[in-house]
Design a protein around this motif. Sequence first.
Motif, PDB file in Angstrom:
ATOM      1  N   SER A  56       0.822  -1.213   0.000  1.00  0.00           N
ATOM      2  CA  SER A  56       0.000   0.000   0.000  1.00  0.00           C
ATOM      3  C   SER A  56       0.857   1.264   0.000  1.00  0.00           C
ATOM      4  CB  SER A  56      -0.939   0.001   1.214  1.00  0.00           C
ATOM      5  OG  SER A  56      -0.210   0.034   2.425  1.00  0.00           O
ATOM      6  N   THR A  57       2.029   1.215   0.632  1.00  0.00           N
ATOM      7  CA  THR A  57       2.908   2.383   0.639  1.00  0.00           C
ATOM      8  C   THR A  57       3.468   2.642  -0.753  1.00  0.00           C
ATOM      9  OG1 THR A  57       3.544   1.651   2.856  1.00  0.00           O
ATOM     10  CG2 THR A  57       4.752   3.504   1.934  1.00  0.00           C
ATOM     11  N   VAL A 113       1.934   6.095  -1.932  1.00  0.00           N
ATOM     12  CA  VAL A 113       2.884   7.131  -1.522  1.00  0.00           C
ATOM     13  C   VAL A 113       4.060   7.231  -2.489  1.00  0.00           C
ATOM     14  CG1 VAL A 113       4.335   8.003   0.344  1.00  0.00           C
ATOM     15  CG2 VAL A 113       2.241   6.739   0.884  1.00  0.00           C
ATOM     16  N   LEU A 114       4.811   6.139  -2.662  1.00  0.00           N
ATOM     17  CA  LEU A 114       6.053   6.231  -3.428  1.00  0.00           C
ATOM     18  C   LEU A 114       5.807   6.368  -4.930  1.00  0.00           C
ATOM     19  CD1 LEU A 114       9.111   6.198  -3.587  1.00  0.00           C
ATOM     20  CD2 LEU A 114       9.013   3.700  -3.671  1.00  0.00           C
ATOM     21  N   ILE A 115       5.041   5.460  -5.505  1.00  0.00           N
ATOM     22  CA  ILE A 115       4.891   5.455  -6.973  1.00  0.00           C
ATOM     23  C   ILE A 115       4.274   6.754  -7.496  1.00  0.00           C
ATOM     24  CG2 ILE A 115       3.707   4.322  -8.891  1.00  0.00           C
ATOM     25  CD1 ILE A 115       4.304   1.641  -7.526  1.00  0.00           C
ATOM     26  N   PRO A 116       3.242   7.332  -6.853  1.00  0.00           N
ATOM     27  CA  PRO A 116       2.735   8.620  -7.357  1.00  0.00           C
ATOM     28  C   PRO A 116       3.776   9.729  -7.362  1.00  0.00           C
ATOM     29  CG  PRO A 116       1.137   7.611  -5.884  1.00  0.00           C
ATOM     30  CD  PRO A 116       2.394   6.794  -5.769  1.00  0.00           C
ATOM     31  N   ALA A 117       4.751   9.666  -6.447  1.00  0.00           N
ATOM     32  CA  ALA A 117       5.785  10.714  -6.386  1.00  0.00           C
ATOM     33  C   ALA A 117       6.989  10.398  -7.256  1.00  0.00           C
ATOM     34  CB  ALA A 117       6.239  10.899  -4.935  1.00  0.00           C
ATOM     35  N   LEU A 118       7.138   9.145  -7.688  1.00  0.00           N
ATOM     36  CA  LEU A 118       8.350   8.692  -8.353  1.00  0.00           C
ATOM     37  C   LEU A 118       8.677   9.418  -9.664  1.00  0.00           C
ATOM     38  CD1 LEU A 118      10.472   6.722  -7.445  1.00  0.00           C
ATOM     39  CD2 LEU A 118       9.310   4.917  -8.729  1.00  0.00           C
ATOM     40  N   PRO A 119       7.684   9.860 -10.454  1.00  0.00           N
ATOM     41  CA  PRO A 119       8.045  10.595 -11.682  1.00  0.00           C
ATOM     42  C   PRO A 119       8.953  11.794 -11.423  1.00  0.00           C
ATOM     43  CG  PRO A 119       5.747   9.963 -11.770  1.00  0.00           C
ATOM     44  CD  PRO A 119       6.233   9.609 -10.394  1.00  0.00           C
ATOM     45  N   GLU A 124      12.180  14.359   1.491  1.00  0.00           N
ATOM     46  CA  GLU A 124      11.582  15.621   1.027  1.00  0.00           C
ATOM     47  C   GLU A 124      10.120  15.432   0.638  1.00  0.00           C
ATOM     48  OE1 GLU A 124      11.909  18.214  -3.073  1.00  0.00           O
ATOM     49  OE2 GLU A 124      13.769  17.450  -2.199  1.00  0.00           O
ATOM     50  N   VAL A 125       9.802  14.318  -0.044  1.00  0.00           N
ATOM     51  CA  VAL A 125       8.454  14.151  -0.591  1.00  0.00           C
ATOM     52  C   VAL A 125       7.533  13.352   0.316  1.00  0.00           C
ATOM     53  CG1 VAL A 125       9.344  14.291  -2.951  1.00  0.00           C
ATOM     54  CG2 VAL A 125       9.016  12.030  -1.900  1.00  0.00           C
ATOM     55  N   PHE A 126       8.096  12.614   1.276  1.00  0.00           N
ATOM     56  CA  PHE A 126       7.260  11.780   2.137  1.00  0.00           C
ATOM     57  C   PHE A 126       6.502  12.683   3.118  1.00  0.00           C
ATOM     58  CE2 PHE A 126       6.037   8.331   4.890  1.00  0.00           C
ATOM     59  CZ  PHE A 126       6.096   7.196   4.077  1.00  0.00           C
ATOM     60  N   PRO A 127       5.178  12.616   3.141  1.00  0.00           N
ATOM     61  CA  PRO A 127       4.423  13.507   4.041  1.00  0.00           C
ATOM     62  C   PRO A 127       4.759  13.225   5.505  1.00  0.00           C
ATOM     63  CG  PRO A 127       2.980  12.502   2.401  1.00  0.00           C
ATOM     64  CD  PRO A 127       4.292  11.784   2.319  1.00  0.00           C
ATOM     65  N   PRO A 128       4.923  14.264   6.334  1.00  0.00           N
ATOM     66  CA  PRO A 128       5.228  14.040   7.745  1.00  0.00           C
ATOM     67  C   PRO A 128       4.125  13.261   8.459  1.00  0.00           C
ATOM     68  CG  PRO A 128       5.324  16.382   7.188  1.00  0.00           C
ATOM     69  CD  PRO A 128       4.875  15.675   5.971  1.00  0.00           C
ATOM     70  N   ARG A 129       2.866  13.470   7.999  1.00  0.00           N
ATOM     71  CA  ARG A 129       1.753  12.718   8.567  1.00  0.00           C
ATOM     72  C   ARG A 129       0.862  12.249   7.426  1.00  0.00           C
ATOM     73  NH1 ARG A 129      -3.126  13.420  12.166  1.00  0.00           N
ATOM     74  NH2 ARG A 129      -2.897  11.797  13.750  1.00  0.00           N
TER      75      ARG A 129
END
Length: 301
Positions: free
Chosen positions: A101-102, A106-112, A293-298
Motif C-alpha cells: 500500500s505504501t 505514496v512512493l509510486i505517485p511521487a516517483l516521476p 523531502e516528498v514523504f508527508p510528515p503525517r
Amino acid sequence: MDQLMAIRAFARVVEAGNFTRAADSLDMPNATLSKLVQELEAHLGVRLLQRTTRRVTVTPEGHDYYVKALRIVRNLEDIDSAFNAVNGKPRGHLRIDIGGSTARDVLIPALPDFVARYPEIHIDLGVADRAVDLISDNVDCVVRGGPLSDSSLVARHLGNAQMITCATPGYLKTYGLPAYPLELKNGHRLVSYLSPQNGRAFPFRFARDAEKIELKTDHRIGVNESNAHLAAAVAGLGIIQTFRYAAAADLLAGRLVEILADWRPADYPFHVVYPQNRHLTQRLRVFIEWLREVFPPRLNG
C-alpha cells in the motif's frame, strides 16, 4: 586476472550468500563470477569459500580477506561517487523494497519527480509486505512501517501514518455500529492483518486519552498483504484496521466508513532503512534525501 573485478565478485558472493544472487546483482553469468573467485583463490593461494551443493560458507581466511578487501572497494566507490557528485550525475541501479500500500499510494505517485531529476538512476522496485535481508537479497534500502528491532541497520524517520478502524456500510447495517472497542468481541467479524514474517495476527489496538485497549480476538479471515487486506474489507468481509492513506479513496467514495474514530490508535512510524556496513553511494544518498523531502510528515490520505 582482473583483480579488482575478482575482489568485487568475491565480496558480493559473501554478501549475497550464494553465487546465483551475486551474479544477478553484478549482471554477469554465474560461470564468469565463479571463475573470477577461483582465479582470486589461486592468486592468493588460499581457499576463500567452502562450496557445497546447497550453500556457500566463508572460510576464516575468506572472512579476513573480505574485511580488508572491502576497504579497497569502498574507497573506489567513494572516488566514483565524488566524481559523479562533482559532475552532478549520480547513476546506476537502486534496488528498493517497500510494502504494497505504501508503494501504491505514496512512493509510486511521487516517483516521476525522482526519475525526472535523476534520469541516469535505474530503479528496481520490490513490492511486498514481507521482510527482506538487505545484504543477502542485495537491496539498497527498504521503506517500512513499525518499530525497528535490528540494530545493525541505519534508519531515517520519514513520517507517521494515521491508523483507522473501518468497515463497509453494508457490514455495519448487518452487524451494527460498535460504540466501544470491546463490543468487537460480541458477534463482529474481524479481518486481521497477518505478519508476513510469522503468520501471527496483529492485534486491534485502540487509544483514547490515557486509556489503551488491545484486542487479540479470533478472526474469520486473515490476510498477509496490505492491498489484499484492504480489498477484504471493501468486499464486506469484516472490520479492519489500516492506514488512513490506504483507505482514503474508499472512504471518499463511501465504500468504507470509519468507526470508533474517538479510539484511533497511535500513529504508525515509517522509516527508510539501509545496512550499516554498506557504502552509501551517491545514488542512494540522493534517493534518501528526495524521499525525506516528498514523504508527508503525517500520512492521512
